[in-house]
Design a protein around this motif. Structure first.
Motif, PDB file in Angstrom:
ATOM      1  N   LEU A  37       0.813  -1.220   0.000  1.00  0.00           N
ATOM      2  CA  LEU A  37       0.000   0.000   0.000  1.00  0.00           C
ATOM      3  C   LEU A  37       0.853   1.280   0.000  1.00  0.00           C
ATOM      4  N   ALA A  79      12.772   3.160  -7.496  1.00  0.00           N
ATOM      5  CA  ALA A  79      12.536   3.474  -6.075  1.00  0.00           C
ATOM      6  C   ALA A  79      12.154   2.195  -5.345  1.00  0.00           C
ATOM      7  N   LEU A  85      13.380  -4.239   8.095  1.00  0.00           N
ATOM      8  CA  LEU A  85      14.845  -4.325   8.143  1.00  0.00           C
ATOM      9  C   LEU A  85      15.366  -5.584   7.471  1.00  0.00           C
ATOM     10  N   GLY A 110      13.187   4.137   0.090  1.00  0.00           N
ATOM     11  CA  GLY A 110      12.389   4.816   1.112  1.00  0.00           C
ATOM     12  C   GLY A 110      11.609   3.781   1.915  1.00  0.00           C
ATOM     13  N   LEU A 133      15.000   8.411   0.948  1.00  0.00           N
ATOM     14  CA  LEU A 133      13.955   9.385   1.276  1.00  0.00           C
ATOM     15  C   LEU A 133      13.330   8.949   2.588  1.00  0.00           C
ATOM     16  N   SER A 218       8.145   1.163  16.640  1.00  0.00           N
ATOM     17  CA  SER A 218       8.591   2.397  15.987  1.00  0.00           C
ATOM     18  C   SER A 218       7.463   3.081  15.230  1.00  0.00           C
ATOM     19  N   PHE A 248      -8.015  -5.694   4.537  1.00  0.00           N
ATOM     20  CA  PHE A 248      -7.098  -5.568   5.660  1.00  0.00           C
ATOM     21  C   PHE A 248      -6.958  -4.076   5.987  1.00  0.00           C
TER      22      PHE A 248
HETATM   23  C1  B12 Z   1       0.125  -3.209   8.604  1.00  0.00           C
HETATM   24  C2  B12 Z   1       1.429  -3.709   9.197  1.00  0.00           C
HETATM   25  C3  B12 Z   1       1.686  -5.056   9.087  1.00  0.00           C
HETATM   26  C4  B12 Z   1       0.783  -6.023   8.394  1.00  0.00           C
HETATM   27  C5  B12 Z   1       1.205  -6.324   6.972  1.00  0.00           C
HETATM   28  C6  B12 Z   1       2.072  -5.342   6.310  1.00  0.00           C
HETATM   29  C7  B12 Z   1       2.395  -5.756   4.899  1.00  0.00           C
HETATM   30  N1  B12 Z   1       1.841  -5.094   3.926  1.00  0.00           N
HETATM   31  O1  B12 Z   1       3.152  -6.682   4.677  1.00  0.00           O
HETATM   32  C8  B12 Z   1       0.995  -7.264   9.258  1.00  0.00           C
HETATM   33  C9  B12 Z   1       0.122  -7.193  10.447  1.00  0.00           C
HETATM   34  C10 B12 Z   1       0.670  -8.563   8.631  1.00  0.00           C
HETATM   35  C11 B12 Z   1       2.429  -7.048   9.643  1.00  0.00           C
HETATM   36  C12 B12 Z   1       3.284  -8.050   9.917  1.00  0.00           C
HETATM   37  C13 B12 Z   1       4.578  -7.839  10.301  1.00  0.00           C
HETATM   38  N2  B12 Z   1       5.111  -6.683  10.688  1.00  0.00           N
HETATM   39 CO1  B12 Z   1       4.243  -4.989  10.394  1.00  0.00          CO
HETATM   40  N3  B12 Z   1       3.458  -3.352  10.363  1.00  0.00           N
HETATM   41  C14 B12 Z   1       2.346  -2.849   9.832  1.00  0.00           C
HETATM   42  C15 B12 Z   1       2.158  -1.367  10.144  1.00  0.00           C
HETATM   43  C16 B12 Z   1       1.221  -1.282  11.338  1.00  0.00           C
HETATM   44  C17 B12 Z   1       1.625  -0.482   9.035  1.00  0.00           C
HETATM   45  C18 B12 Z   1       2.284  -0.661   7.670  1.00  0.00           C
HETATM   46  C19 B12 Z   1       1.415  -0.027   6.610  1.00  0.00           C
HETATM   47  O2  B12 Z   1       0.893  -0.701   5.738  1.00  0.00           O
HETATM   48  N4  B12 Z   1       1.219   1.272   6.720  1.00  0.00           N
HETATM   49  C20 B12 Z   1       0.414   2.076   5.793  1.00  0.00           C
HETATM   50  C21 B12 Z   1       1.223   2.480   4.563  1.00  0.00           C
HETATM   51  C22 B12 Z   1       0.449   3.476   3.759  1.00  0.00           C
HETATM   52  O3  B12 Z   1       2.403   3.105   5.033  1.00  0.00           O
HETATM   53  P1  B12 Z   1       3.870   2.558   4.735  1.00  0.00           P
HETATM   54  O4  B12 Z   1       3.848   1.198   4.153  1.00  0.00           O
HETATM   55  O5  B12 Z   1       4.710   2.782   5.929  1.00  0.00           O
HETATM   56  O6  B12 Z   1       4.390   3.543   3.572  1.00  0.00           O
HETATM   57  C23 B12 Z   1       4.663   4.912   3.783  1.00  0.00           C
HETATM   58  C24 B12 Z   1       6.131   5.176   4.183  1.00  0.00           C
HETATM   59  O7  B12 Z   1       6.763   4.112   4.848  1.00  0.00           O
HETATM   60  C25 B12 Z   1       6.794   5.549   2.908  1.00  0.00           C
HETATM   61  N5  B12 Z   1       7.278   4.513   1.987  1.00  0.00           N
HETATM   62  C26 B12 Z   1       7.009   3.217   1.883  1.00  0.00           C
HETATM   63  N6  B12 Z   1       7.638   2.689   0.824  1.00  0.00           N
HETATM   64  C27 B12 Z   1       8.333   3.677   0.227  1.00  0.00           C
HETATM   65  C28 B12 Z   1       9.147   3.674  -0.891  1.00  0.00           C
HETATM   66  C29 B12 Z   1       9.726   4.878  -1.304  1.00  0.00           C
HETATM   67  C30 B12 Z   1      10.574   4.891  -2.497  1.00  0.00           C
HETATM   68  C31 B12 Z   1       9.493   6.059  -0.566  1.00  0.00           C
HETATM   69  C32 B12 Z   1      10.085   7.322  -0.991  1.00  0.00           C
HETATM   70  C33 B12 Z   1       8.690   6.049   0.576  1.00  0.00           C
HETATM   71  C34 B12 Z   1       8.100   4.864   0.956  1.00  0.00           C
HETATM   72  O8  B12 Z   1       5.765   6.224   2.227  1.00  0.00           O
HETATM   73  C35 B12 Z   1       4.523   5.536   2.419  1.00  0.00           C
HETATM   74  C36 B12 Z   1       3.377   6.497   2.335  1.00  0.00           C
HETATM   75  O9  B12 Z   1       3.482   7.540   3.240  1.00  0.00           O
HETATM   76  C37 B12 Z   1       3.623  -0.965  10.520  1.00  0.00           C
HETATM   77  C38 B12 Z   1       3.739   0.174  11.501  1.00  0.00           C
HETATM   78  C39 B12 Z   1       3.652   1.467  10.789  1.00  0.00           C
HETATM   79  N7  B12 Z   1       2.811   2.327  11.227  1.00  0.00           N
HETATM   80  O10 B12 Z   1       4.344   1.699   9.796  1.00  0.00           O
HETATM   81  C40 B12 Z   1       4.178  -2.259  11.099  1.00  0.00           C
HETATM   82  C41 B12 Z   1       5.686  -2.610  10.986  1.00  0.00           C
HETATM   83  C42 B12 Z   1       6.171  -2.127   9.632  1.00  0.00           C
HETATM   84  N8  B12 Z   1       5.740  -4.076  11.078  1.00  0.00           N
HETATM   85  C43 B12 Z   1       6.741  -4.488  11.717  1.00  0.00           C
HETATM   86  C44 B12 Z   1       7.044  -5.870  11.917  1.00  0.00           C
HETATM   87  C45 B12 Z   1       8.254  -6.178  12.759  1.00  0.00           C
HETATM   88  C46 B12 Z   1       6.267  -6.880  11.340  1.00  0.00           C
HETATM   89  C47 B12 Z   1       6.556  -8.383  11.388  1.00  0.00           C
HETATM   90  C48 B12 Z   1       7.982  -8.771  11.030  1.00  0.00           C
HETATM   91  C49 B12 Z   1       6.159  -8.859  12.776  1.00  0.00           C
HETATM   92  C50 B12 Z   1       5.890 -10.282  13.040  1.00  0.00           C
HETATM   93  N9  B12 Z   1       4.870 -10.486  13.805  1.00  0.00           N
HETATM   94  O11 B12 Z   1       6.553 -11.207  12.621  1.00  0.00           O
HETATM   95  C51 B12 Z   1       5.549  -8.950  10.386  1.00  0.00           C
HETATM   96  C52 B12 Z   1       6.170  -9.204   8.988  1.00  0.00           C
HETATM   97  C53 B12 Z   1       5.220  -8.920   7.859  1.00  0.00           C
HETATM   98  C54 B12 Z   1       5.691  -9.268   6.503  1.00  0.00           C
HETATM   99  N10 B12 Z   1       5.487  -8.390   5.551  1.00  0.00           N
HETATM  100  O12 B12 Z   1       6.210 -10.307   6.286  1.00  0.00           O
HETATM  101  C55 B12 Z   1       7.594  -3.362  12.218  1.00  0.00           C
HETATM  102  C56 B12 Z   1       8.831  -3.173  11.331  1.00  0.00           C
HETATM  103  C57 B12 Z   1      10.052  -3.225  12.134  1.00  0.00           C
HETATM  104  C58 B12 Z   1      11.272  -3.168  11.290  1.00  0.00           C
HETATM  105  N11 B12 Z   1      12.027  -2.134  11.527  1.00  0.00           N
HETATM  106  O13 B12 Z   1      11.549  -4.016  10.453  1.00  0.00           O
HETATM  107  C59 B12 Z   1       6.591  -2.144  12.176  1.00  0.00           C
HETATM  108  C60 B12 Z   1       7.264  -0.809  11.959  1.00  0.00           C
HETATM  109  C61 B12 Z   1       5.796  -2.127  13.497  1.00  0.00           C
HETATM  110  C62 B12 Z   1       6.668  -2.068  14.715  1.00  0.00           C
HETATM  111  N12 B12 Z   1       6.516  -3.032  15.572  1.00  0.00           N
HETATM  112  O14 B12 Z   1       7.473  -1.206  14.974  1.00  0.00           O
HETATM  113  N13 B12 Z   1       2.707  -5.758   9.652  1.00  0.00           N
END
Ligand code: B12
Ligand code: SF4
Length: 528
Positions: A37, A79, A85, A110, A133, A218, A248
């Motif tokens: 997303l 990008a 991590l 990013g 970024l 975080s 979801f």
């Molecule tokens: C929803 C979520 C999940 C979902 C699925 C996510 C998915 N799509 O795979 C579920 C519940 C299943 C999940 C599971 C896990 N998650 Co998770 N999850 C989240 C959560 C709550 C929101 C992510 C999200 O979709 N946000 C909404 C979208 C719109 O935002 P976004 O993706 O962050 O993108 C924005 C920016 O990041 C940026 N961005 C993203 N990509 C790019 C690329 C470029 C080029 C640029 C410029 C910017 C950019 O811009 C976007 C728009 O503003 C985050 C916490 C958070 N608030 O970020 C934790 C988080 C990312 N998860 C985390 C973890 C640890 C996990 C698990 C490993 C935990 C576990 N139980 O084993 C698993 C692994 C999932 C996997 N993918 O295999 C950690 C990450 C820690 C780390 N540093 O690695 C976070 C930060 C939560 C925490 N505890 O601190 N997760």
């Protein structure tokens, strides 16, 4: 990165922009695969700015498809998205190979995780990543693409942009979440996204940020403890466009405010939208906003994920979850009374011994809920990263996935994994395999008729992914990129230094007065 690379790229006003999501982590090999997303939002912003955009999701496609696309299409900008991590080494290697193929293409990274360690990423990439970024991507990417079209490009003024020799102004927030619409049409394999029995599933965002401040998380440091919401009108408009029956909700904590949750629900009911939803929330929020969850149950709320984290008061305190145990158990009771499936998370500490695993196993077997066990892992961007006094036993990014122990284990490591995997297997057996198939036979038949096989495949995958020997072998892999050492351990942290986006205080949180008070009463932070 070499200056001349920027110069060449500036000629094209309308650029070819390739957005890339890395492969699945261990966890998503079984239980879920979700649409990228955040990256779709970044791609949408680039497209709105007039660029030609493509997106490849390596959760659904092999690396060779990425290289094929890079060679054929020759993007001006690539990008990568790195929220996790554990994906860092993969993305660095992809960037280095892409750089070798197309030396003039601008490459940036990013996402959530890299925002906390931008310089580290740039150093690992030795010139293959031009900038990181940090923060929200929608505003940053437009700034970057604008800068790249200028002659000479002025990366220095791009908000959130970090290169090896400078840091731009702090990252900026989008004006309003209502302005955002992910470029969902750009992903090629929508039928591959699912979570448990919600197959296929799309993702949607109703709010951004979290007002709490748990030490191991975080989510709040990234957004600077700000919290914003989408208006119900816009959220429902977006939902109405989704074809998938499963949804979801990605919000960190769903329905923090009763009014927002009720308005959203009412608007969905008025539109006659019928879906099945999965969301994450806290036990105390569930109990405070019972009416909201009752309404959402009627609308199709199917599964709820509750981060219990611990089954003892001490553990809860350690993770600064100021929910009492009895509140958490009451929340489980309430969820059961609504007939909503609940998945709970428990954090296993590397200090656990056999007895502790057994206590948890026994407890989990007594309750009907799905239990997910993750391992206590300090992450950059969390308070734990600064306060954890135990030394890391590995610095391999790939092991920072909450399924591997990166701190010293009390049991010998092979024993620890044996206990962990055994506990996970016992728990999985309740909800996977033939028993699950029997319970969900009707759903599975419907999915098979539509050609959806993600869920049914998930039911038998456990043993092929989780295995103590395999987890141990992961520790023996040669390590190419090492995560930077945490700073010397301290007892309290200056929180301002952790924030990626500036903390705007009370005005940065779109929550009503009573909810703010409720949040304050249930967190243990020291202001901010
Ligand atoms: C929803 C979520 C999940 C979902 C699925 C996510 C998915 N799509 O795979 C579920 C519940 C299943 C999940 C599971 C896990 N998650 Co998770 N999850 C989240 C959560 C709550 C929101 C992510 C999200 O979709 N946000 C909404 C979208 C719109 O935002 P976004 O993706 O962050 O993108 C924005 C920016 O990041 C940026 N961005 C993203 N990509 C790019 C690329 C470029 C080029 C640029 C410029 C910017 C950019 O811009 C976007 C728009 O503003 C985050 C916490 C958070 N608030 O970020 C934790 C988080 C990312 N998860 C985390 C973890 C640890 C996990 C698990 C490993 C935990 C576990 N139980 O084993 C698993 C692994 C999932 C996997 N993918 O295999 C950690 C990450 C820690 C780390 N540093 O690695 C976070 C930060 C939560 C925490 N505890 O601190 N997760
Ligand atoms: S409630 Fe705690 S664990 Fe959950 S998102 Fe907020 S800070 Fe993170």
């Amino acid at each position: 990165m070499p200056q001349e690379i920027n110069q060449i790229k500036t000629c094209a006003k309308q650029m070819k922009f390739l957005a890339v999501h890395p492969s699945c982590l261990m966890y998503s090999k079984i239980y879920l695969r979700l649409e990228p997303l955040g990256l779709e939002l970044v791609a949408a912003a680039a497209r709105r700015a007039g660029h030609t955009v493509r997106l490849i999701d390596l959760q659904c496609e092999p690396h060779q498809n990425f290289f094929g696309l890079v060679k054929r299409w020759q993007p001006d900008v690539i990008a990568f998205s790195v929220n996790y991590l554990a994906n860092v080494p993969e993305v660095i290697d992809l960037a280095r190979s892409a750089r070798a193929l197309l030396p003039e293409t601008f490459i940036c990274v990013g996402g959530h995780s890299v925002s906390f360690i931008p310089e580290e990423i740039l150093r690992h990439a030795v010139g293959a990543v031009d900038c990181v970024l940090t923060g929200e991507g929608e505003t940053a990417i437009i700034g970057l693409l604008d800068a790249l079209s200028g002659n000479p490009p002025k990366l220095k003024n791009v908000s959130g942009c970090v290169t090896l020799d400078h840091r731009g102004p702090p990252p900026a927030f989008v004006k309003s979440l209502d302005d955002l619409l992910p470029a969902r049409d750009l992903v090629q394999h929508r039928q591959k996204y699912f979570i448990g029995a919600l197959d296929p599933a799309a993702s949607i965002e109703f709010s951004r940020g979290c007002p709490w401040d748990c030490v191991f998380c975080s989510a709040w440091t990234f957004y600077g403890r700000n919290y914003r919401v989408k208006t119900p009108e816009c959220a429902v408009e977006e939902l109405a466009q989704l074809r998938e029956p499963g949804i979801f909700i990605v919000d960190d904590v769903a329905f923090i405010q009763a009014e927002h949750g009720m308005q959203l629900g009412d608007a969905i009911a008025r539109r006659g939208i019928r879906k099945r939803y999965y969301l994450e929330t806290r036990g105390d929020v569930l109990l405070r906003n019972k009416k909201v969850f009752q309404l959402w149950k009627r609308l199709g709320l199917n599964t709820m994920f509750l981060g219990l984290e611990a089954i003892d008061e001490d553990g809860l305190k350690r993770y600064r979850k100021r929910v009492t145990l009895s509140k958490n158990f009451e929340a489980l009771e309430f969820a059961r009374s609504l007939d909503i499936s609940v998945a709970v998370n428990i954090i296993a500490d590397p200090a656990w011994d056999r007895e502790r695993f057994k206590v948890v196993r026994d407890w989990c077997l007594e309750i009907p809920e799905v239990v997910n066990i993750s391992i206590n892992t300090p992450y950059p961007g969390t308070e734990t990263w600064h306060t954890e006094s135990r030394r890391l036993t590995t610095r391999d990014y790939r092991l920072f996935d909450i399924q591997h122990a990166v701190l010293p284990t009390k049991l010998p490591l092979p024993e620890f994994y044996k206990e962990l995997v055994e506990t996970q297997r016992v728990l999985a057996r309740k909800h996977l395999g033939w028993a699950a198939l029997r319970d969900c036979a009707r759903i599975v038949v419907r999915q098979l008729l539509r050609g959806q096989t993600n869920f049914i495949r998930m039911l038998w995958k456990f043993d092929s992914v989780y295995h103590p020997e395999r987890q141990l072998a992961d520790h023996r892999q040669p390590v190419k990129y090492e995560i930077g050492l945490p700073p010397p351990s301290v007892t309290s942290v200056r929180r301002g230094a952790l924030y990626i986006h500036e903390n705007r205080g009370r005005s940065g949180r779109q929550i009503d007065h009573h909810t703010e008070e409720f949040v304050n009463a249930t967190r243990m932070g020291m202001g901010g």
